[in-house]
Design a protein around this motif. Structure first.
Motif, mmCIF file in Angstrom:
data_model
loop_
_atom_site.group_PDB
_atom_site.id
_atom_site.type_symbol
_atom_site.label_atom_id
_atom_site.label_comp_id
_atom_site.label_asym_id
_atom_site.label_seq_id
_atom_site.Cartn_x
_atom_site.Cartn_y
_atom_site.Cartn_z
ATOM 1 N N THR A 1 -12.824 -4.423 0.584
ATOM 2 C CA THR A 1 -12.972 -2.983 0.363
ATOM 3 C C THR A 1 -12.609 -2.191 1.608
ATOM 4 N N LYS A 2 -12.073 -1.018 1.340
ATOM 5 C CA LYS A 2 -11.743 -0.088 2.423
ATOM 6 C C LYS A 2 -12.994 0.737 2.748
ATOM 7 N N PRO A 3 -13.205 1.176 3.982
ATOM 8 C CA PRO A 3 -12.303 0.938 5.104
ATOM 9 C C PRO A 3 -12.302 -0.521 5.533
ATOM 10 N N ASP B 1 0.870 -1.189 0.000
ATOM 11 C CA ASP B 1 0.000 0.000 0.000
ATOM 12 C C ASP B 1 0.902 1.232 0.000
ATOM 13 N N ASP B 2 0.522 2.235 -0.803
ATOM 14 C CA ASP B 2 1.351 3.444 -0.856
ATOM 15 C C ASP B 2 1.124 4.336 0.365
ATOM 16 N N GLU B 3 0.080 4.039 1.111
ATOM 17 C CA GLU B 3 -0.317 4.889 2.238
ATOM 18 C C GLU B 3 0.181 4.275 3.560
ATOM 19 N N LEU C 1 -2.946 -6.547 -1.603
ATOM 20 C CA LEU C 1 -2.476 -5.625 -2.622
ATOM 21 C C LEU C 1 -3.443 -4.466 -2.831
ATOM 22 N N ASP C 2 -2.967 -3.292 -2.518
ATOM 23 C CA ASP C 2 -3.712 -2.063 -2.773
ATOM 24 C C ASP C 2 -3.875 -1.883 -4.279
ATOM 25 N N VAL C 3 -5.015 -1.374 -4.714
ATOM 26 C CA VAL C 3 -5.225 -1.211 -6.148
ATOM 27 C C VAL C 3 -4.699 0.127 -6.648
#
Ligand code: C2E
Ligand code: SIN
Ligand code: SIN
Ligand code: SIN
Ligand code: FE
Length: 341
Positions: free
Chosen positions: A104-106, A10-12, A52-54
Motif C-alpha cells: 500500500t501507498k505511501p 504507474d501513471d504517476e 503494478l499500480d492499481v
C-alpha cells in the motif's frame, strides 16, 4: 534464473521516480506509464517481476494483470500490486487476478525492498527446481537413448514402483521420491555399446559381462550428488539387478542386504520388461508375466514384496492401462500431457 528486469507500472511519474530511488541501485528497472505500455514492455523485456499500480486511467491494474495472465509468454511473471486502496475487497480482487503480493501507498522503502527480494528469490527457487526436474528427466532418457524400448517404459515402471512402495507402507513423500529416482535406474546403459544394447538375440558371455556393468556405471554417475534424490537413485541403479537368493549382480547381495528401494524397483522393472517388446524378446501377455513374477517369489524377488505386489495388482494394471493409452496417443502424434490421467 530470473534475469529479467523489474517492470514498474504507474501513471504517476513521481511514483516511478520513487521506485527508481528505492530499487534502482540494486535492480535493473523498466517503466511503463499505462496498461498498454505495460503489456508491450512485458512482452519485450520478459521481466522477472511486475510492480503494478492499481488505479490508472484506461486499463486499471487488475485488467493489466488479467491480460498478463492470459498470455503464455507473461502468465508466469509474479505481480505485486501497489496501491493506495486498502479495503479488503481489493486485496481479494488482487489475489484473484494473479497478484502474489500487495503493497500500500505511501510506499515504505524497507517494505518494498523486502517484498521484491522475497518474490525474486521465490522465482529463482522455482526456476531452479524446474531445471532440476528437467535434468532428472534428461538423465533418465539418456540411459535409454540407445535402447529401442519405448520411452514410456521408464515412467511406467516408476509409477509401478511408487504404487508398490505405498503398498509396503512407505510414506507418501518417500514413495514419490522413489518414483522420481526409479527412472534413473538404467542411467548406466549410456556406457554400454550400441551393438550390445540393440543386439536382436541372446548376449554371449563377454557381452553379458559388459552389459552387467550398467549397474556400476549408473552408480558411478549418480553418486556424484549428495542430494537425497540422487543418493536414492544411485542405490537403486547399483542394486536393481541383485536377487533375493543372492544370484544377482553386481555384488551377489542376498535378502535384506539389498536396499528395499532396489528390491521394489527390481519387481517394477521386470514386470514392465516382460510385458513389453525388446529387441531380444516379444511382449508377454499380462497373465504370463504375473505368473512369472509369482514363480520368482523367494528366488529373484523378496517374498513379502511379491505378495504385496500381487495384492496391489489391480492398481498396477490401472497404471499400465493409463500408460498403454498414452502410447497409442503418442503414435497418433498426440502429446501424452494432453490426455487426462
Ligand atoms: P531390460 O530389457 O530392461 O530387462 C530388465 C530385466 O527384466 C532383466 O534383467 C530381466 O531380469 C528381466 N527380463 C527381461 N526380459 C526377460 C525375459 O525374456 N525372460 C526373463 N526371465 N526375464 C527377462 P537382466 O536379465 O539383468 O538384463 C538387464 C538388461 O540387459 C536388459 O534390460 C537388457 O537391456 C539387457 N539384456 C538382457 N538379456 C539380453 C539379451 O538376451 N539380449 C540383449 N540384446 N539384451 C539383453
Ligand atoms: C538485473 O537483472 O540486473 C537485476 C534484477 C534481478 O535480480 O533479476
Ligand atoms: C496513483 O498513484 O496513480 C494513484 C494512487 C493509486 O494507485 O491508488
Ligand atoms: C533374460 O532372459 O534375458 C534374463 C534372465 C533372467 O533374469 O531370468
Ligand atoms: Fe537394468
Amino acid at each position: 534464473m530470473p534475469t529479467g528486469p523489474i517492470l514498474c507500472v504507474d501513471d504517476e511519474p513521481n511514483n516511478l521516480a520513487l521506485f527508481r530511488q528505492i530499487l534502482g541501485e540494486d535492480y535493473r528497472l523498466v517503466f511503463a506509464r499505462d496498461g498498454d505500455q505495460a503489456l508491450r514492455a512485458a512482452e519485450k523485456h520478459a521481466p522477472s517481476l511486475v510492480l503494478l499500480d492499481v488505479e490508472m486511467p484506461g486499463m486499471d491494474g487488475y485488467e493489466v494483470a488479467w491480460a498478463l495472465k492470459a498470455r503464455a509468454a507473461t502468465e508466469h511473471i509474479p505481480i505485486i500490486f501497489v496501491t493506495a486502496l486498502d479495503r479488503e475487497v481489493d486485496e481479494r480482487t488482487g489475489f484473484a487476478c494473479g497478484g502474489v503480493d500487495y503493497i500500500t501507498k505511501p510506499v515504505s522503502p524497507f517494505i518494498l525492498r523486502a517484498r521484491v527480494n522475497t518474490h525474486l528469490s521465490l522465482v529463482r527457487t522455482s526456476a531452479l527446481s524446474k531445471s532440476y526436474e528437467d535434468a532428472i528427466q534428461m538423465l533418465s532418457v539418456a540411459g535409454h537413448y540407445n535402447d529401442s524400448d519405448t520411452g514410456a517404459h521408464i515412467w511406467r515402471m516408476a509409477a509401478y514402483a511408487r504404487v508398490l512402495a505405498e503398498a509396503l507402507g512407505w510414506e507418501a513423500d518417500r514413495a514419490r521420491l522413489l518414483e522420481q529416482a526409479a527412472p534413473m535406474h538404467d542411467t548406466g546403459k549410456i556406457g554400454i555399446p550400441d551393438a550390445i544394447l540393440k543386439k536382436p538375440g541372446k548376449l554371449n558371455p563377454r557381452e553379458w559381462d559388459v552389459m552387467q556393468r550398467h549397474t556400476l556405471i549408473g552408480y558411478e554417475i549418480l553418486s556424484r550428488s549428495k542430494a537425497p534424490l540422487f543418493e536414492l537413485a544411485a542405490d537403486v541403479a547399483l542394486n536393481h539387478h541383485e536377487r533375493w537368493d543372492g544370484t544377482g549382480y553386481p555384488h551377489g547381495l542376498a535378502g535384506d542386504r539389498i536396499p528395499e528401494s532396489a528390491r521394489i524397483v527390481a519387481i517394477a522393472d521386470v514386470f514392465d520388461a516382460l510385458a513389453s517388446r525388446r529387441p531380444y524378446k516379444e511382449a508377454w501377455p499380462v497373465d504370463v508375466v504375473v505368473a512369472k513374477i509369482i514363480e520368482s517369489r523367494g528366488t529373484h524377488f523378496d517374498p513379502a514384496m511379491t505378495d504385496a505386489f500381487v495384492a496391489c495388482l489391480p492398481k498396477i494394471l490401472e497404471v499400465k492401462a493409463y500408460w498403454d493409452r498414452q502410447e497409442v496417443d503418442a503414435a497418433d502424434g498426440l502429446h501424452p500431457s494432453q490426455e487426462e490421467a
